[in-house]
Design a protein around this motif. Structure first.
Motif, PDB file in Angstrom:
ATOM      1  N   ILE A 413       6.797  -6.111   0.766  1.00  0.00           N
ATOM      2  CA  ILE A 413       5.463  -6.013   0.154  1.00  0.00           C
ATOM      3  C   ILE A 413       5.256  -7.245  -0.712  1.00  0.00           C
ATOM      4  O   ILE A 413       6.140  -7.636  -1.485  1.00  0.00           O
ATOM      5  N   GLN A 414       4.066  -7.855  -0.590  1.00  0.00           N
ATOM      6  CA  GLN A 414       3.698  -9.007  -1.405  1.00  0.00           C
ATOM      7  C   GLN A 414       2.372  -8.755  -2.099  1.00  0.00           C
ATOM      8  O   GLN A 414       1.469  -8.126  -1.532  1.00  0.00           O
ATOM      9  N   ARG A 415       2.242  -9.228  -3.370  1.00  0.00           N
ATOM     10  CA  ARG A 415       1.006  -9.118  -4.152  1.00  0.00           C
ATOM     11  C   ARG A 415       0.385 -10.505  -4.279  1.00  0.00           C
ATOM     12  O   ARG A 415       1.098 -11.490  -4.457  1.00  0.00           O
ATOM     13  N   TYR A 416      -0.962 -10.520  -4.245  1.00  0.00           N
ATOM     14  CA  TYR A 416      -1.682 -11.779  -4.373  1.00  0.00           C
ATOM     15  C   TYR A 416      -2.029 -11.990  -5.834  1.00  0.00           C
ATOM     16  O   TYR A 416      -2.865 -11.271  -6.412  1.00  0.00           O
ATOM     17  N   THR A 417      -1.415 -12.964  -6.483  1.00  0.00           N
ATOM     18  CA  THR A 417      -1.703 -13.273  -7.885  1.00  0.00           C
ATOM     19  C   THR A 417      -1.677 -14.774  -8.072  1.00  0.00           C
ATOM     20  O   THR A 417      -0.909 -15.495  -7.410  1.00  0.00           O
ATOM     21  N   SER A 418      -2.540 -15.230  -8.999  1.00  0.00           N
ATOM     22  CA  SER A 418      -2.592 -16.652  -9.362  1.00  0.00           C
ATOM     23  C   SER A 418      -2.781 -17.539  -8.140  1.00  0.00           C
ATOM     24  O   SER A 418      -2.217 -18.628  -8.045  1.00  0.00           O
ATOM     25  N   GLY A 419      -3.554 -17.033  -7.174  1.00  0.00           N
ATOM     26  CA  GLY A 419      -3.902 -17.830  -6.017  1.00  0.00           C
ATOM     27  C   GLY A 419      -2.810 -17.953  -4.976  1.00  0.00           C
ATOM     28  O   GLY A 419      -2.912 -18.814  -4.085  1.00  0.00           O
ATOM     29  N   ALA A 420      -1.749 -17.098  -5.029  1.00  0.00           N
ATOM     30  CA  ALA A 420      -0.664 -17.189  -4.043  1.00  0.00           C
ATOM     31  C   ALA A 420      -0.045 -15.816  -3.840  1.00  0.00           C
ATOM     32  O   ALA A 420      -0.220 -14.890  -4.654  1.00  0.00           O
ATOM     33  N   TRP A 421       0.687 -15.684  -2.746  1.00  0.00           N
ATOM     34  CA  TRP A 421       1.391 -14.434  -2.429  1.00  0.00           C
ATOM     35  C   TRP A 421       2.804 -14.491  -3.001  1.00  0.00           C
ATOM     36  O   TRP A 421       3.516 -15.483  -2.820  1.00  0.00           O
ATOM     37  N   HIS A 422       3.199 -13.385  -3.639  1.00  0.00           N
ATOM     38  CA  HIS A 422       4.512 -13.282  -4.243  1.00  0.00           C
ATOM     39  C   HIS A 422       5.162 -11.979  -3.800  1.00  0.00           C
ATOM     40  O   HIS A 422       4.522 -10.915  -3.847  1.00  0.00           O
ATOM     41  N   THR A 423       6.423 -12.080  -3.392  1.00  0.00           N
ATOM     42  CA  THR A 423       7.126 -10.897  -2.915  1.00  0.00           C
ATOM     43  C   THR A 423       7.443  -9.980  -4.086  1.00  0.00           C
ATOM     44  O   THR A 423       8.029 -10.407  -5.091  1.00  0.00           O
ATOM     45  N   GLU A 424       7.051  -8.715  -3.921  1.00  0.00           N
ATOM     46  CA  GLU A 424       7.335  -7.716  -4.941  1.00  0.00           C
ATOM     47  C   GLU A 424       8.565  -6.896  -4.595  1.00  0.00           C
ATOM     48  O   GLU A 424       9.342  -6.534  -5.471  1.00  0.00           O
ATOM     49  N   SER A 425       8.754  -6.616  -3.284  1.00  0.00           N
ATOM     50  CA  SER A 425       9.914  -5.799  -2.917  1.00  0.00           C
ATOM     51  C   SER A 425      10.247  -6.003  -1.448  1.00  0.00           C
ATOM     52  O   SER A 425       9.365  -6.291  -0.636  1.00  0.00           O
ATOM     53  N   THR A 426      11.548  -5.849  -1.165  1.00  0.00           N
ATOM     54  CA  THR A 426      12.037  -5.826   0.214  1.00  0.00           C
ATOM     55  C   THR A 426      12.973  -4.635   0.315  1.00  0.00           C
ATOM     56  O   THR A 426      13.928  -4.521  -0.460  1.00  0.00           O
ATOM     57  N   SER A 427      12.690  -3.783   1.249  1.00  0.00           N
ATOM     58  CA  SER A 427      13.430  -2.518   1.320  1.00  0.00           C
ATOM     59  C   SER A 427      14.794  -2.702   1.954  1.00  0.00           C
ATOM     60  O   SER A 427      15.108  -3.746   2.542  1.00  0.00           O
ATOM     61  N   ALA A 428      15.605  -1.671   1.825  1.00  0.00           N
ATOM     62  CA  ALA A 428      16.844  -1.595   2.598  1.00  0.00           C
ATOM     63  C   ALA A 428      16.491  -1.268   4.039  1.00  0.00           C
ATOM     64  O   ALA A 428      15.314  -1.069   4.389  1.00  0.00           O
ATOM     65  N   CYS A 429      17.525  -1.252   4.907  1.00  0.00           N
ATOM     66  CA  CYS A 429      17.296  -0.967   6.320  1.00  0.00           C
ATOM     67  C   CYS A 429      16.827   0.462   6.530  1.00  0.00           C
ATOM     68  O   CYS A 429      17.360   1.408   5.935  1.00  0.00           O
ATOM     69  N   HIS A 430      15.850   0.599   7.382  1.00  0.00           N
ATOM     70  CA  HIS A 430      15.406   1.903   7.873  1.00  0.00           C
ATOM     71  C   HIS A 430      15.847   1.992   9.332  1.00  0.00           C
ATOM     72  O   HIS A 430      15.452   1.159  10.151  1.00  0.00           O
ATOM     73  N   ALA A 431      16.638   2.979   9.660  1.00  0.00           N
ATOM     74  CA  ALA A 431      17.132   3.118  11.031  1.00  0.00           C
ATOM     75  C   ALA A 431      16.017   3.612  11.943  1.00  0.00           C
ATOM     76  O   ALA A 431      15.264   4.533  11.594  1.00  0.00           O
TER      77      ALA A 431
END
Length: 481
Positions: A413-431
């Motif tokens: 998941i990425q949020r758009y702030t200050s004119g750019a995309w920034h990663t907020e979270s990357t999940s663990a593996c989902h089988a």
């Protein structure tokens, strides 16, 4: 150039020398024109000054030589004559006289001249009749050159049938082939170039040869050209053969024998076939079309190719077959969904061996995504966003193809702030399930007024060798009060 060589009889050092009569060496011995001048029989070593005949000499060089001259029968009963031969080295270094005893002569006399002969030199001689008190007028001068140096051992080559142990035959039994033969005349010791009276060489005249036997009397001949070369063309029977060759100069000297051993196969193995296979890429998206181009080099008759595809864990199937075009190409297309090996196959013909070319390409898995739970949509610029209440949940459903049960999918998941995309979270593996699906839900209570995007990544384990990992497309959403 006169190349007769029958008249000169050469002796080795130590031969018996017949003494000259005292009058022969005396100055002022009279010449009686009435005495018969000797004749020079045909075949004698007699050439002109401008075109001497060639003779060969033994090793070590001889200390003298014989010349045969004709003495007419006496015209007065009881009169006998001697034959006298005067000889000289053309370089002015030496001269000598020879004669025979005064005996009645029936037709000719063989006169020994004690003049040493040296390789490369030119000699002249003439003959007179001597009656004990006077000499006849001499004969016209005769000239000969001495060549005692054998030509170099011939060089023999044939690219169709290389010497045994040096290459592979390019022709078979019954096919015409040509042997190239060359040699060079040897100059006398100490001579840098031929041409002076002391450095004469007769020149290469011809080659004698024998197949599977050394050349002897009556052996076949090949004329040598001005460069000392000759060629021998013919067809050969199956088996191992040896061509024996000697070079012969104009004086009759024979070179050492060259022995060229080669093998003639019953038939040639099929020639290697030039076959290649190319694709327009090395990796493809799932379901993308690969373009195949097989190229066939020159062949004797068959111009047919077959193209096959074998996906990972799948069966080999025929993609296309047919004659190549004027450029030698056969083209086809194939939709790639997993790692695939393509092969081009040529069956071969009478003169070209079968051939196969292979090319392996990889394919990325397909990650299909569906974002649900929104109540409307909107655009920011040209990008479509799904709009959610802050109290709702955004759900992303994912399906991976080909089916990858138990393999891993991660969500980012990425949020758009200050004119750019920034990663907020990357999940663990989902089988992935047995149906190759998975999903994730996102709580939005603290996201009012923000824009987001979410995507899924397929992350293959080492057990999946059929597809490469890949990202799904970004799904955009906004959260409102």
């Amino acid at each position: 150039m006169n190349r007769r060589r029958n008249g000169l009889v050469l002796l080795l050092a130590g031969a018996l020398v017949t003494a000259l009569p005292a009058v022969a060496a005396a100055d002022g011995t009279p010449v009686d024109p009435a005495l018969p001048t000797p004749t020079v029989p045909a075949g004698t070593s007699c050439g002109s000054q401008g075109s001497p005949v060639w003779e060969t000499v033994s090793t070590p060089p001889p200390t003298g030589f014989y010349e045969t001259i004709g003495i007419p029968r006496p015209t007065v009963n009881g009169v006998s004559y001697q034959g006298v031969v005067h000889a000289w080295d053309a370089d002015g270094g030496q001269s000598a006289d020879g004669s025979v005893d005064r005996v009645p002569v029936v037709s000719s006399q063989s006169v020994y001249v004690p003049l040493p002969l040296t390789d490369g030199h030119t000699y002249g001689w003439d003959a007179s009749t001597y009656d004990g008190t006077a000499y006849s007028n001499p004969t016209d001068p005769c000239y000969f050159r001495v060549d005692g140096s054998a030509p170099a051992m011939p060089t023999v080559t044939n690219p169709d049938f290389p010497r045994v142990g040096t290459g592979t035959p390019k022709k078979a039994a019954g096919q015409p082939t040509t042997f190239s033969i060359s040699s060079a005349e040897s100059l006398p010791a100490g001579c840098a170039a031929a041409g002076t009276p002391d450095c004469a060489a007769s020149g290469l005249d011809h080659f004698v040869y024998g197949l599977d036997q050394e050349p002897g009397n009556g052996a076949a001949q090949l004329p040598a050209d001005a460069a000392g070369r000759a060629s021998l063309t013919g067809a050969l029977s199956w088996g191992v053969h040896t061509l024996y060759v000697q070079a012969v100069d104009a004086a009759g000297n024979h070179s050492p024998t060259a022995a060229y051993t080669f093998s003639v196969p019953y038939q040639l193995p099929p020639a290697a076939t030039d076959l290649t296979l190319a694709t327009n890429a090395s990796s493809y998206d799932y379901g993308a079309t690969a373009k195949l181009t097989a190229h066939l080099g020159p062949t004797d008759a068959d111009r047919t190719l077959s193209l096959y595809a074998q996906p990972y864990d799948g069966k080999k199937t025929l993609v296309a077959t047919g004659q190549v075009d004027a450029n030698g190409d056969l083209k086809a297309t194939y939709k790639v969904i997993r790692k695939t090996t393509f092969t081009a196959e040529f069956a071969g013909d009478d003169h070209n061996a079968p051939a196969t070319a292979a090319r392996t390409v990889t394919a990325r898995a397909r990650v299909a995504e569906s974002l649900t739970g929104s109540y409307t949509t909107t655009h920011y610029g040209s990008t479509l966003y799904r709009v959610y209440h802050h109290t709702a949940k955004a759900k992303l459903d994912v399906t991976v193809a080909p089916a990858k049960p138990s393999q891993c999918v991660r969500f980012q998941i990425q949020r758009y702030t200050s004119g750019a995309w920034h990663t907020e979270s990357t999940s663990a593996c989902h089988a992935l399930t047995s149906r190759s699906t998975t999903a994730t839900s996102v709580t939005l209570t603290r996201s009012t007024g923000s824009r987001f995007r979410i995507r899924a990544e397929y992350v293959p384990s080492g057990q999946d060798t059929g597809n490469l990992g890949t990202w799904g497309a970004c799904q955009y959403y906004a959260v409102r009060q």
